[in-house]
Every structure is written in structure tokens, then in C-alpha cells.
Design a protein around this motif. Structure first.
Motif, PDB file in Angstrom:
ATOM      1  N   VAL A  20       0.854  -1.189   0.000  1.00 15.18           N
ATOM      2  CA  VAL A  20       0.000   0.000   0.000  1.00 15.18           C
ATOM      3  C   VAL A  20       0.887   1.235   0.000  1.00 15.18           C
ATOM      4  N   GLU A  21       0.794   2.027  -1.069  1.00 12.86           N
ATOM      5  CA  GLU A  21       1.579   3.255  -1.173  1.00 12.86           C
ATOM      6  C   GLU A  21       0.805   4.436  -0.606  1.00 12.86           C
ATOM      7  N   SER A  22       1.537   5.422  -0.153  1.00 12.69           N
ATOM      8  CA  SER A  22       0.950   6.685   0.297  1.00 12.69           C
ATOM      9  C   SER A  22       1.994   7.776   0.173  1.00 12.69           C
ATOM     10  N   GLY A  23       1.547   9.019   0.286  1.00 12.06           N
ATOM     11  CA  GLY A  23       2.476  10.143   0.308  1.00 12.06           C
ATOM     12  C   GLY A  23       2.516  10.972  -0.959  1.00 12.06           C
ATOM     13  N   GLY A  24       1.783  10.563  -1.984  1.00  9.74           N
ATOM     14  CA  GLY A  24       1.770  11.356  -3.198  1.00  9.74           C
ATOM     15  C   GLY A  24       1.027  12.668  -3.008  1.00  9.74           C
ATOM     16  N   ARG A  55       7.779  12.527   0.305  1.00 10.16           N
ATOM     17  CA  ARG A  55       8.243  11.204   0.729  1.00 10.16           C
ATOM     18  C   ARG A  55       7.120  10.205   0.533  1.00 10.16           C
ATOM     19  N   LEU A  56       7.377   9.224  -0.300  1.00 14.48           N
ATOM     20  CA  LEU A  56       6.424   8.150  -0.530  1.00 14.48           C
ATOM     21  C   LEU A  56       6.714   6.998   0.429  1.00 14.48           C
ATOM     22  N   SER A  57       5.652   6.348   0.860  1.00 13.53           N
ATOM     23  CA  SER A  57       5.776   5.182   1.728  1.00 13.53           C
ATOM     24  C   SER A  57       5.105   3.991   1.074  1.00 13.53           C
ATOM     25  N   CYS A  58       5.639   2.812   1.336  1.00  8.94           N
ATOM     26  CA  CYS A  58       5.064   1.566   0.838  1.00  8.94           C
ATOM     27  C   CYS A  58       5.020   0.591   2.010  1.00  8.94           C
ATOM     28  N   ALA A  59       3.840   0.376   2.548  1.00  9.42           N
ATOM     29  CA  ALA A  59       3.668  -0.542   3.674  1.00  9.42           C
ATOM     30  C   ALA A  59       3.377  -1.935   3.138  1.00  9.42           C
ATOM     31  N   ALA A  60       4.178  -2.897   3.560  1.00  4.52           N
ATOM     32  CA  ALA A  60       4.030  -4.270   3.087  1.00  4.52           C
ATOM     33  C   ALA A  60       3.428  -5.143   4.183  1.00  4.52           C
ATOM     34  N   SER A  61       2.610  -6.065   3.774  1.00  5.29           N
ATOM     35  CA  SER A  61       2.042  -7.032   4.719  1.00  5.29           C
ATOM     36  C   SER A  61       1.910  -8.376   4.026  1.00  5.29           C
ATOM     37  N   GLY A  62       1.667  -9.403   4.830  1.00  8.12           N
ATOM     38  CA  GLY A  62       1.574 -10.736   4.268  1.00  8.12           C
ATOM     39  C   GLY A  62       2.907 -11.459   4.357  1.00  8.12           C
ATOM     40  N   CYS A  86       4.917   0.846  -5.927  1.00  5.73           N
ATOM     41  CA  CYS A  86       5.831   0.024  -5.159  1.00  5.73           C
ATOM     42  C   CYS A  86       5.665  -1.418  -5.633  1.00  5.73           C
ATOM     43  N   ALA A  87       6.770  -2.165  -5.681  1.00  2.66           N
ATOM     44  CA  ALA A  87       6.711  -3.539  -6.147  1.00  2.66           C
ATOM     45  C   ALA A  87       7.664  -4.413  -5.336  1.00  2.66           C
ATOM     46  N   ALA A  88       7.322  -5.697  -5.221  1.00  2.98           N
ATOM     47  CA  ALA A  88       8.146  -6.667  -4.509  1.00  2.98           C
ATOM     48  C   ALA A  88       8.493  -7.825  -5.429  1.00  2.98           C
ATOM     49  N   LYS A  89       9.715  -8.299  -5.290  1.00  2.00           N
ATOM     50  CA  LYS A  89      10.235  -9.359  -6.171  1.00  2.00           C
ATOM     51  C   LYS A  89      10.655 -10.528  -5.302  1.00  2.00           C
ATOM     52  N   ARG A  90      10.174 -11.725  -5.599  1.00  4.87           N
ATOM     53  CA  ARG A  90      10.505 -12.919  -4.815  1.00  4.87           C
ATOM     54  C   ARG A  90      11.910 -13.396  -5.137  1.00  4.87           C
ATOM     55  N   SER A  91      12.856 -12.525  -4.936  1.00  5.08           N
ATOM     56  CA  SER A  91      14.243 -12.832  -5.223  1.00  5.08           C
ATOM     57  C   SER A  91      15.100 -11.794  -4.519  1.00  5.08           C
ATOM     58  N   PRO A  92      16.301 -12.197  -4.101  1.00  2.00           N
ATOM     59  CA  PRO A  92      17.182 -11.181  -3.500  1.00  2.00           C
ATOM     60  C   PRO A  92      17.727 -10.195  -4.530  1.00  2.00           C
ATOM     61  N   TYR A  93      17.605 -10.562  -5.793  1.00  5.30           N
ATOM     62  CA  TYR A  93      18.250  -9.775  -6.827  1.00  5.30           C
ATOM     63  C   TYR A  93      17.259  -8.826  -7.469  1.00  5.30           C
ATOM     64  N   TYR A 134       4.606  -8.637  -7.002  1.00  4.64           N
ATOM     65  CA  TYR A 134       3.522  -7.968  -6.279  1.00  4.64           C
ATOM     66  C   TYR A 134       3.627  -6.470  -6.517  1.00  4.64           C
ATOM     67  N   TRP A 135       2.446  -5.839  -6.620  1.00 10.18           N
ATOM     68  CA  TRP A 135       2.378  -4.415  -6.900  1.00 10.18           C
ATOM     69  C   TRP A 135       1.356  -3.738  -5.991  1.00 10.18           C
ATOM     70  N   GLY A 136       1.657  -2.482  -5.646  1.00  7.29           N
ATOM     71  CA  GLY A 136       0.672  -1.668  -4.967  1.00  7.29           C
ATOM     72  C   GLY A 136      -0.251  -1.009  -5.979  1.00  7.29           C
ATOM     73  N   GLN A 137      -1.177  -0.214  -5.468  1.00  8.10           N
ATOM     74  CA  GLN A 137      -2.181   0.412  -6.330  1.00  8.10           C
ATOM     75  C   GLN A 137      -1.682   1.701  -6.964  1.00  8.10           C
ATOM     76  N   GLY A 138      -0.586   2.235  -6.464  1.00  8.95           N
ATOM     77  CA  GLY A 138      -0.014   3.456  -7.022  1.00  8.95           C
ATOM     78  C   GLY A 138      -0.442   4.704  -6.277  1.00  8.95           C
ATOM     79  N   THR A 139       0.397   5.713  -6.320  1.00  6.96           N
ATOM     80  CA  THR A 139       0.086   7.016  -5.730  1.00  6.96           C
ATOM     81  C   THR A 139       0.533   8.092  -6.713  1.00  6.96           C
ATOM     82  N   GLN A 140      -0.328   9.082  -6.916  1.00  6.10           N
ATOM     83  CA  GLN A 140      -0.072  10.111  -7.927  1.00  6.10           C
ATOM     84  C   GLN A 140       0.847  11.186  -7.377  1.00  6.10           C
TER      85      GLN A 140
END
Length: 124
Positions: A5-9, A19-26, A96-103, A113-119
Motif C-alpha cells: 500500500v503506497e501513500s504520500g503522493g 516522501r512516498l511510503s510503501c507498507a508491506a504485509s503478508g 511500489c513492487a516486490a520481487k521474490r528474489s534477493p536480486y 507484487y504491486w501496490g495500487q499506485g500514488t499520484q
């Protein structure tokens, strides 16, 4: 599953900061790589910055180097994008996006995984 979930736009004048924030859960693991992307109208989604949850190594697209800083708070499971000296060309929806890899990667198709975006709107 991972939720982002992004915020701060918002609207800011050229030269200003946000400052944009991306809160991750799960089920997000410490080995995941995180990224910020942006998409302006009529343009492809563009990689902006990336960071690993562990180690903290970061990467940036050339156009934002020296102006943007990506960081993370492991305790809050949150990733930030500090944007300074903003320019009108930074106007876009930021994701904001997350990648199931360290790289990390600059290719959006490699992220899982992707958030919904913030303008973000930067006026001249």
C-alpha cells in the motif's frame, strides 16, 4: 500473498520534496527485493529505485540519482522513497513492487507484487 500500500503522493511545486511510503504485509521475506516504479501518461512503466530488505544495497535510474533516496524500515516492513528537487518531468503515478528474489531488476515484469499506485504531480 503480499499486499503493498503506497501513500504520500500529492501536488508539489518544482524544487519541492515528497516522501512516498510503501507498507508491506503478508508473507514478505527478508530476501525479497523491493522497487519503486513510475508511469506517466502515454509512457511505459519506468524503474526508479530498488533496495533489498537485507543488506540495504540500492540502485537508481540515472535521472533521479542525487535527488531521490530509497530506504526501508524492517521493523515497520515499510519502504520509502524520499524525493527532493522535484521536476515537472517527475510527474507520474508511482508504484511500489516486490520481487521474490534477493536480486533486484529494472524490468517490471520480473516483480511479483504491486501496490495500487500514488499520484505525484510537480508543477512548474
Amino acid at each position: 500473498q503480499v499486499q503493498l500500500v503506497e501513500s504520500g503522493g500529492g501536488l508539489v511545486q518544482a524544487g519541492g520534496s515528497l516522501r512516498l511510503s510503501c507498507a508491506a504485509s503478508g508473507r514478505i521475506f527478508s530476501s525479497y527485493a523491493m522497487g519503486w516504479f513510475r508511469q506517466a501518461p502515454g509512457k511505459e512503466r519506468e524503474f526508479v529505485a530498488g533496495i533489498r530488505w537485507t543488506g540495504g544495497s540500492t540502485t537508481y535510474v540515472d535521472s533521479v540519482k542525487g535527488r531521490f533516496t530509497i530506504s526501508r524500515d524492517n521493523a515497520k516492513v515499510t519502504v520509502y522513497l524520499q524525493m527532493n528537487s522535484l521536476k515537472p518531468e517527475d510527474t507520474a503515478v508511482y508504484y511500489c513492487a516486490a520481487k521474490r528474489s534477493p536480486y533486484g531488476s529494472g524490468d517490471p515484469v520480473t516483480y511479483d507484487y504491486w501496490g495500487q499506485g500514488t499520484q505525484v504531480n510537480v508543477s512548474s
